[in-house]
Design an enzyme around this catalytic site. Structure first.
Site, PDB file in Angstrom:
ATOM      1  N   THR A 145     -27.729  -5.815  -4.360  1.00 12.79           N
ATOM      2  CA  THR A 145     -27.425  -6.885  -3.404  1.00 12.79           C
ATOM      3  C   THR A 145     -27.162  -8.100  -4.282  1.00 12.79           C
ATOM      4  OG1 THR A 145     -29.713  -7.639  -3.200  1.00 12.79           O
ATOM      5  CG2 THR A 145     -29.029  -5.946  -1.650  1.00 12.79           C
ATOM      6  N   HIS A 146     -26.231  -8.926  -3.863  1.00 11.41           N
ATOM      7  CA  HIS A 146     -25.787 -10.062  -4.710  1.00 11.41           C
ATOM      8  C   HIS A 146     -25.300  -9.582  -6.072  1.00 11.41           C
ATOM      9  CE1 HIS A 146     -27.987 -12.662  -1.816  1.00 11.41           C
ATOM     10  NE2 HIS A 146     -28.868 -11.671  -1.864  1.00 11.41           N
ATOM     11  N   SER A 176      19.367  -7.069  13.166  1.00  7.65           N
ATOM     12  CA  SER A 176      18.094  -6.422  12.822  1.00  7.65           C
ATOM     13  C   SER A 176      18.328  -5.022  12.270  1.00  7.65           C
ATOM     14  CB  SER A 176      17.181  -6.354  14.043  1.00  7.65           C
ATOM     15  OG  SER A 176      17.847  -5.757  15.130  1.00  7.65           O
ATOM     16  N   LYS A 220       8.977  -6.074  13.720  1.00  9.31           N
ATOM     17  CA  LYS A 220       8.851  -4.746  13.105  1.00  9.31           C
ATOM     18  C   LYS A 220       8.661  -4.748  11.592  1.00  9.31           C
ATOM     19  CE  LYS A 220      12.309  -3.757  15.773  1.00  9.31           C
ATOM     20  NZ  LYS A 220      11.931  -4.581  16.931  1.00  9.31           N
ATOM     21  N   GLU A 259      -6.598  -2.146  -9.081  1.00 10.80           N
ATOM     22  CA  GLU A 259      -6.320  -3.582  -8.935  1.00 10.80           C
ATOM     23  C   GLU A 259      -5.168  -3.817  -7.963  1.00 10.80           C
ATOM     24  OE1 GLU A 259      -6.298  -5.702 -12.921  1.00 10.80           O
ATOM     25  OE2 GLU A 259      -6.581  -3.628 -13.537  1.00 10.80           O
ATOM     26  N   SER A 291      -2.237  -0.617 -22.526  1.00  5.67           N
ATOM     27  CA  SER A 291      -1.725  -1.964 -22.764  1.00  5.67           C
ATOM     28  C   SER A 291      -0.584  -1.883 -23.761  1.00  5.67           C
ATOM     29  CB  SER A 291      -2.860  -2.826 -23.329  1.00  5.67           C
ATOM     30  OG  SER A 291      -2.333  -3.864 -24.136  1.00  5.67           O
ATOM     31  N   TYR A 336      11.532 -11.027  27.171  1.00  7.23           N
ATOM     32  CA  TYR A 336      12.028 -10.849  25.810  1.00  7.23           C
ATOM     33  C   TYR A 336      12.550 -12.168  25.236  1.00  7.23           C
ATOM     34  CZ  TYR A 336      14.723  -9.434  21.760  1.00  7.23           C
ATOM     35  OH  TYR A 336      15.206  -9.322  20.488  1.00  7.23           O
ATOM     36  N   LYS A 363      -6.852  -0.013 -24.944  1.00  6.85           N
ATOM     37  CA  LYS A 363      -7.070  -0.321 -23.524  1.00  6.85           C
ATOM     38  C   LYS A 363      -6.777   0.840 -22.580  1.00  6.85           C
ATOM     39  CE  LYS A 363      -7.847  -3.713 -21.662  1.00  6.85           C
ATOM     40  NZ  LYS A 363      -7.475  -5.106 -21.448  1.00  6.85           N
ATOM     41  N   GLN A 366      12.355  -9.928  17.562  1.00  7.37           N
ATOM     42  CA  GLN A 366      13.041  -9.043  16.623  1.00  7.37           C
ATOM     43  C   GLN A 366      12.321  -9.046  15.273  1.00  7.37           C
ATOM     44  OE1 GLN A 366      17.482  -8.989  16.459  1.00  7.37           O
ATOM     45  NE2 GLN A 366      17.201  -9.739  14.384  1.00  7.37           N
TER      46      GLN A 366
HETATM   47  N1  ARG Z   1      18.157  -6.630  17.927  1.00  7.40           N
HETATM   48  C1  ARG Z   1      17.333  -7.091  18.973  1.00  7.40           C
HETATM   49  C2  ARG Z   1      15.857  -6.736  18.691  1.00  7.40           C
HETATM   50  O1  ARG Z   1      15.608  -5.928  17.896  1.00  7.40           O
HETATM   51  C3  ARG Z   1      17.757  -6.536  20.250  1.00  7.40           C
HETATM   52  C4  ARG Z   1      17.552  -7.465  21.338  1.00  7.40           C
HETATM   53  C5  ARG Z   1      18.152  -7.119  22.571  1.00  7.40           C
HETATM   54  N2  ARG Z   1      18.217  -8.171  23.510  1.00  7.40           N
HETATM   55  C6  ARG Z   1      18.797  -9.341  23.398  1.00  7.40           C
HETATM   56  N3  ARG Z   1      18.929  -9.975  24.452  1.00  7.40           N
HETATM   57  N4  ARG Z   1      19.230  -9.882  22.303  1.00  7.40           N
HETATM   58  O2  ARG Z   1      14.977  -7.305  19.267  1.00  7.40           O
END
Ligand code: ARG
Length: 466
Positions: free
Chosen positions: A154-155, A22, A324, A289, A276, A316, A282, A321
């Site tokens: 409206t509409h 990651s 994010k 947009e 354009s 977990y 243009k 992972q």
């Molecule tokens: N790279 C992982 C993450 O971002 C870390 C996870 C840590 N734990 C594990 N047991 N793999 O989620």
């Protein structure tokens, strides 16, 4: 060999190592990761879990690592799965054994979630700042054009006249609610999970309150399993982003529409349009947009997070992972779109005459003529029919309501008097809308008081959290 080398006889397959890493995403959290480690090390020392020498070596080493990453010279290596391992490896290379003590009473799982919460808080604040700038642009336009009349729709059909300022402030309130959603997301992220360790807490006498205070969290999470598996604050943030993008997309749509030659309500600044490659005449509203288009990916980010989370058992799981990248994308997208929209709104030229001329079409006074009759005692439904007939008459003769003679009016109802023509003036009918929250000049001026009050509160909320 990986950090967990002890139990393994072979390294993970090269491609699989890259597949599972990651680092390309979470390296963006290096500041949060290092801050979390410093807070943890200080607390370990305070609790007598590591000695003062180790703690200060760790802290100095981490500062060095941070400076190196800041400078861009840090040798990121994909063999480190993530930022947590990169930092720990670099630290141990610098300070030796002390580096190996940092991970006492801690798991990468709580590092992941601590860093992510810190990042989410930072993102919320950034977005709240961008949101305020965007609202400032809307307020400025409303203030610069306090009397400009435009057709309300409206509409997408001409309905009743409204003040352009009222229209701008409608967007103000949408974005004001987005601010509230971002504040909520901030609060949801604002508890420290650090000390939850892998899933169950630890046997060390950790002081979770201390690390929470050090990292600027308002409190600590209550349950270590929940702490490690909770991503709700990311949903709250993503939701805030999604709704804000939907609002921006609607605003962008109006900008696109208003800048057409059919509407001509605004002229976009050259700084916010493109030409354009083939058609020399243009001037395209590309960026409006693009804002409209980018709303799609933010919705996608939200759906991806939802789908990823929905089947996961406690606590977990590696699936998480994936949490994010989409959030970072949503936040950057919204941040850029708000910035672009704020600039575009500030720089656009408002064509008051075109708006007024458009408001002159489409029988915008029809409701007021019906109200005129109703106020003289005719049931509103009947008045509605009378005016509908007058409009039909106008359409047949190619006239506006105000072009009709008193005789024309009286032919439909003898409740009409001479004052009817005065009542059809666009400004009078606009300003007659005195309802609280309505479009009359007085009501809009009062609305502006509320706008200013909420704006000041939201600016202060940013200041307090910064
Ligand atoms: N790279 C992982 C993450 O971002 C870390 C996870 C840590 N734990 C594990 N047991 N793999 O989620």
């Amino acid at each position: 060999m990986a950090l967990w080398g002890g139990r393994f006889e072979e390294d993970v397959d090269d491609f699989t190592q890259r597949f599972g890493a990651s680092l390309p995403v979470d390296r963006q959290m290096y500041e949060e990761d290092i801050a979390g480690s410093i807070a943890h090390a200080r607390m370990l020392e305070r609790q007598g879990i590591i000695n003062a020498m180790d703690a200060s070596d760790i802290e100095e080493g981490l500062e060095e690592v941070k400076a190196l990453i800041d400078s861009g010279a840090f040798p990121f290596d994909i063999n480190d799965e993530d930022i947590h391992m990169s930092v720990e490896r670099a630290l141990t290379e610098r300070v030796g054994e002390a580096g190996g003590r940092l991970h006492t009473g801690r798991s990468r799982n709580d590092q992941v979630i601590t860093d992510t919460r810190l990042l989410a808080k930072k993102f919320c604040l950034e977005l709240m700042k961008g949101n305020v700038e965007l609202r400032r642009a809307l307020i400025d336009q409303a203030e610069q054009h306090p009397d400009t009349i435009m057709p309300g729709f409206t509409h997408l059909q001409h309905a009743q006249p409204v003040l352009f300022a009222h229209h701008m402030l409608a967007y103000y309130w949408m974005f004001q609610r987005d601010f509230a959603r971002l504040s909520f997301a901030y609060e949801q992220a604002d508890e420290s999970p650090l000390g939850s360790a892998a899933l169950a807490g630890t046997t060390y006498p950790l002081d979770r309150q201390m690390t929470a205070r050090d990292l600027g969290f308002s409190g600590v999470t209550a349950n270590s399993l929940d702490a490690n598996s909770n991503r709700d604050f990311l949903f709250d943030l993503d939701h805030a982003c999604t709704v804000a993008m939907m609002h921006l997309s609607r605003l962008a749509e109006e900008i696109v529409l208003w800048s057409t030659s059919e509407f001509g309500f605004i002229t976009l600044s050259d700084r916010y349009s493109t030409g354009s490659s083939i058609m020399p005449q243009k001037k395209n509203p590309d960026f409006a947009e693009l804002i409209r288009g980018k709303s799609g990916r933010v919705v996608g980010d939200y759906v991806a997070l939802f789908t990823m989370m929905k089947g996961l058992p406690l606590a977990y799981n590696k699936d998480m992972q994936e949490d994010k990248e989409g959030v970072i994308d949503a936040v950057h997208t919204l941040s850029d779109c708000m910035r672009c929209a704020a600039g575009m709104i500030s720089a656009m030229e408002v064509n008051e005459e075109a708006m007024l001329a458009s408001a002159d079409k489409g029988y915008l006074a029809a409701t007021d003529v019906a109200d005129y009759l109703a106020k003289k005692g005719m049931p509103f439904r009947e008045a509605h029919a009378v005016v509908g007939h007058l409009v039909l008459l106008c359409e047949r003769r190619g006239l506006r309501l105000e072009d009709l003679s008193l005789a024309d009016f009286r032919a439909e109802s003898d409740l009409f008097d001479e004052d009817i023509t005065r009542q059809l003036d666009l400004r009078s009918i606009t300003n007659a809308r005195t309802t609280e929250g309505g479009t009359g000049a007085q009501a809009v001026a009062e609305q502006m008081e509320r706008v200013r009050a909420t704006f000041a509160i939201d600016e202060a909320a940013i200041f307090i959290r910064s």
